[in-house]
Write a protein that holds these residues in place. Structure first.
Motif, PDB file in Angstrom:
ATOM      1  N   ASN A 299     -54.162  67.139  40.483  1.00  0.00           N
ATOM      2  CA  ASN A 299     -54.496  67.063  41.992  1.00  0.00           C
ATOM      3  C   ASN A 299     -54.581  68.744  42.040  1.00  0.00           C
ATOM      4  O   ASN A 299     -53.815  68.833  43.190  1.00  0.00           O
ATOM      5  CB  ASN A 299     -53.688  66.228  42.475  1.00  0.00           C
TER       6      ASN A 299
ATOM      7  N   THR B 283     -64.320  62.497  58.479  1.00  0.00           N
ATOM      8  CA  THR B 283     -64.088  62.937  57.161  1.00  0.00           C
ATOM      9  C   THR B 283     -65.148  62.386  56.184  1.00  0.00           C
ATOM     10  O   THR B 283     -65.389  62.824  55.157  1.00  0.00           O
ATOM     11  CB  THR B 283     -62.906  63.116  56.547  1.00  0.00           C
TER      12      THR B 283
ATOM     13  N   THR C 282     -57.554  66.531  59.347  1.00  0.00           N
ATOM     14  CA  THR C 282     -56.598  65.456  59.410  1.00  0.00           C
ATOM     15  C   THR C 282     -55.727  65.315  60.627  1.00  0.00           C
ATOM     16  O   THR C 282     -54.752  64.383  60.702  1.00  0.00           O
ATOM     17  CB  THR C 282     -55.795  65.779  58.330  1.00  0.00           C
TER      18      THR C 282
ATOM     19  N   ARG D 218     -54.111  61.030  55.045  1.00  0.00           N
ATOM     20  CA  ARG D 218     -54.055  62.485  54.815  1.00  0.00           C
ATOM     21  C   ARG D 218     -54.027  62.692  53.079  1.00  0.00           C
ATOM     22  O   ARG D 218     -55.001  63.438  52.527  1.00  0.00           O
ATOM     23  CB  ARG D 218     -53.010  63.445  55.253  1.00  0.00           C
ATOM     24  N   LYS D 219     -53.377  62.316  52.263  1.00  0.00           N
ATOM     25  CA  LYS D 219     -53.239  62.199  51.097  1.00  0.00           C
ATOM     26  C   LYS D 219     -54.286  61.774  50.360  1.00  0.00           C
ATOM     27  O   LYS D 219     -54.903  62.387  49.459  1.00  0.00           O
ATOM     28  CB  LYS D 219     -51.928  61.577  50.310  1.00  0.00           C
TER      29      LYS D 219
ATOM     30  N   TYR E 139     -57.330  64.028  50.848  1.00  0.00           N
ATOM     31  CA  TYR E 139     -57.453  65.371  50.022  1.00  0.00           C
ATOM     32  C   TYR E 139     -57.773  65.080  48.449  1.00  0.00           C
ATOM     33  O   TYR E 139     -58.290  65.556  47.688  1.00  0.00           O
ATOM     34  CB  TYR E 139     -56.030  66.079  50.096  1.00  0.00           C
ATOM     35  N   ARG E 140     -57.570  63.800  48.262  1.00  0.00           N
ATOM     36  CA  ARG E 140     -57.600  63.340  46.912  1.00  0.00           C
ATOM     37  C   ARG E 140     -59.108  63.050  46.629  1.00  0.00           C
ATOM     38  O   ARG E 140     -59.451  63.511  45.646  1.00  0.00           O
ATOM     39  CB  ARG E 140     -56.703  62.108  46.409  1.00  0.00           C
TER      40      ARG E 140
ATOM     41  N   LEU F 252     -62.220  74.638  54.644  1.00  0.00           N
ATOM     42  CA  LEU F 252     -60.912  73.787  54.927  1.00  0.00           C
ATOM     43  C   LEU F 252     -59.875  74.518  55.884  1.00  0.00           C
ATOM     44  O   LEU F 252     -59.165  75.465  55.428  1.00  0.00           O
ATOM     45  CB  LEU F 252     -60.303  72.989  53.831  1.00  0.00           C
TER      46      LEU F 252
ATOM     47  N   SER G  24     -56.344  74.415  58.206  1.00  0.00           N
ATOM     48  CA  SER G  24     -55.337  73.706  58.272  1.00  0.00           C
ATOM     49  C   SER G  24     -54.211  74.511  58.921  1.00  0.00           C
ATOM     50  O   SER G  24     -53.987  75.549  58.449  1.00  0.00           O
ATOM     51  CB  SER G  24     -55.236  72.926  57.146  1.00  0.00           C
TER      52      SER G  24
ATOM     53  N   GLU H 262     -49.679  71.620  52.570  1.00  0.00           N
ATOM     54  CA  GLU H 262     -50.533  70.486  52.227  1.00  0.00           C
ATOM     55  C   GLU H 262     -51.474  70.666  51.348  1.00  0.00           C
ATOM     56  O   GLU H 262     -51.829  69.599  50.831  1.00  0.00           O
ATOM     57  CB  GLU H 262     -50.690  69.601  53.586  1.00  0.00           C
ATOM     58  N   ILE H 263     -52.394  71.858  51.632  1.00  0.00           N
ATOM     59  CA  ILE H 263     -53.462  71.713  51.089  1.00  0.00           C
ATOM     60  C   ILE H 263     -53.602  72.994  49.963  1.00  0.00           C
ATOM     61  O   ILE H 263     -54.779  72.829  49.314  1.00  0.00           O
ATOM     62  CB  ILE H 263     -54.580  72.239  52.163  1.00  0.00           C
TER      63      ILE H 263
ATOM     64  N   LEU I 236     -55.170  72.543  46.447  1.00  0.00           N
ATOM     65  CA  LEU I 236     -56.651  72.280  46.315  1.00  0.00           C
ATOM     66  C   LEU I 236     -57.596  73.296  46.566  1.00  0.00           C
ATOM     67  O   LEU I 236     -58.486  73.530  46.171  1.00  0.00           O
ATOM     68  CB  LEU I 236     -57.365  71.201  47.465  1.00  0.00           C
TER      69      LEU I 236
END
Lengths: 128, 303
Positions: free
Chosen positions: A45, B139, B156, B164-165, B168-169, B184, B186, B191-192, B195
């Motif tokens: 991920n 989204t 989010t 939220r998870k 993002y996935r 993105l 935030s 949290e991000i 990514l």
């Protein structure tokens, strides 16, 4: 698959170490193809550029080699390189930390060595 | 190739400048995190990129065109935020249908699957949705439109942690299958950050830094130890944050341009080193006032 995102180790290092461990365990054999940056991104991920950075570290250290257009493969000297690197870096750092802690606690060198011997014997018993 | 080029962009509202000589460029098919404190100018900037508002001065090009009032840029980009104006007379399923007519890359299957996964009622109306549900629906539009430039501005808001998870996935999986340029924003960098490829930190309407997220993670280092030793190492360096821990212990955050030898020497002398998370680095770099929240209360404390 979970990564320690709070830890001090950058994610790309964790990716590199994960592949190293898989090689040491024999899950990736010599000349075998390892996961692509996109597969790693999906598994952990993370952004594929981060995964690529982990793979490139291993390529720079001759643990993996690139076949153009095909991906990354385990090089014949991979295990040797990993062991050498971990001895020089990880093990050396851990020993330094142990020595430092022993000094704080006024543990003598002799006592420390005894402790290491004990731990080593215990590990042998569990291993057999 | 750069999808976005911004040069000396300024946007004024009356006497206040929301953006001040902002300059940066964004490469194709990267996920970039837009980070900044409240009022830093993130939303203004993203609205200019999407062509919704006109800059006061400076140059902006998106797909080599001026985005303002530009149908081509509109068709190739989407801005997802909590103020998306969607027709209230249409049901959610009708909204999806209309979106599919506008965006040529629209992914019908993905839209429908996400719609079902998040248990939406096709006959519901957008203005009747809860805050979190509204964000979730928006989204879906953002992901399924599959625009070459996809912008999420605080997408989010109102979502619970599980959603939220999932979002993002879903974003990552769809990006892996169909790489595109994604911005993105935030408030929750932690949290991000996994990514992201790059981070663009905006402070007070200008670009503060723009770098790979992996470099941001090692941008700063925390030193904890005897105050005199820590002070010695901090001399002549930019001190991002410091905190007294008891009478003789000090914790400071410094820019990490130390050599490996120096770091080793610190450790041997009894200084505890720690990494500083990307989001903490951003907070320290953009702190507006000297000191912290404790200083607000300092004269009230009883000594």
């Amino acid at each position: 698959m979970f990564l320690n995102t709070e830890g001090s180790k950058p994610i790309y290092i964790q990716i590199a170490e994960w592949i190293e461990t898989e090689i040491l365990n024999g899950n990736f054999a010599v000349e075998e193809k390892v996961n692509s940056q996109y597969q790693l991104a999906e598994m952990f991920n993370i952004n594929p550029a981060t995964a690529a950075k982990g793979l490139n570290i291993l390529a720079d250290e001759d643990i993996l080699f690139k076949k153009r257009g095909l991906g990354m493969f385990v090089s014949p000297e991979a295990k040797q390189q990993i062991v050498k690197k971990r001895k020089e870096q990880t093990l050396k750092r851990l020993v330094q930390e142990v020595v430092l802690e022993a000094r704080y606690l006024d543990v003598s060198e002799r006592e420390l060595i005894q402790m290491i011997e004990q731990a080593n014997q215990k590990g042998d018993e569990e291993g057999t | 190739m750069n999808i976005i080029e911004v040069n000396n962009l300024t946007k004024s509202y009356g006497k206040t400048n929301a953006l001040k000589q902002l300059s940066f460029s964004i490469e194709e098919n990267k996920i970039t995190g837009i980070i900044g404190r409240n009022g830093a100018g993130k939303t203004t900037m993203l609205n200019i990129l999407a062509g919704f508002i006109k800059p006061t001065s400076g140059e902006v090009s998106v797909f080599s065109e001026n985005p303002f009032d530009n149908l081509f840029v509109s068709s190739q980009s989407i801005l997802v935020d909590d103020t998306m104006m969607l027709p209230t007379s249409l049901s959610l399923s009708e909204l999806l249908k209309e979106a599919s007519r506008f965006y040529e890359q629209w992914d019908e299957t993905l839209a429908q699957r996400l719609f079902d996964y998040f248990s939406f009622d096709p006959n519901q109306h957008h203005d009747k949705l809860s805050k979190g549900k509204k964000s979730t629906f928006n989204t879906i539009l953002g992901l399924a439109s599959r625009c070459p430039l996809t912008i999420f501005d605080e997408p989010t808001i109102g979502m619970d942690e599980a959603v939220r998870k999932d979002f993002y996935r879903a974003l990552l999986k769809d990006y892996l299958a169909h790489p595109r340029t994604i911005l993105l924003s935030s408030h929750h960098l932690n949290e991000i950050e996994d990514l992201l490829e790059d981070v663009l930190l905006i402070n007070d309407g200008a670009t503060y830094l723009h770098m790979p997220v992996s470099e941001l993670k090692s941008y700063a280092v925390g030193l904890k130890g005897p105050a005199d030793l820590v002070k010695k190492w901090s001399r002549g360096r930019i001190n991002l944050s410091s905190k007294n821990l008891g009478p003789s212990q000090l914790y400071v955050v410094l820019e990490n341009d130390f050599s490996a030898e120096s770091l080793e020497e610190m450790k041997r002398s009894g200084i505890e080193l720690s990494s500083v998370s990307s989001s903490d680095v951003c907070v320290y770099l953009t702190s507006t006032s000297k000191g912290g929240i404790d200083d607000v209360f300092s004269d009230r404390e009883t000594s």
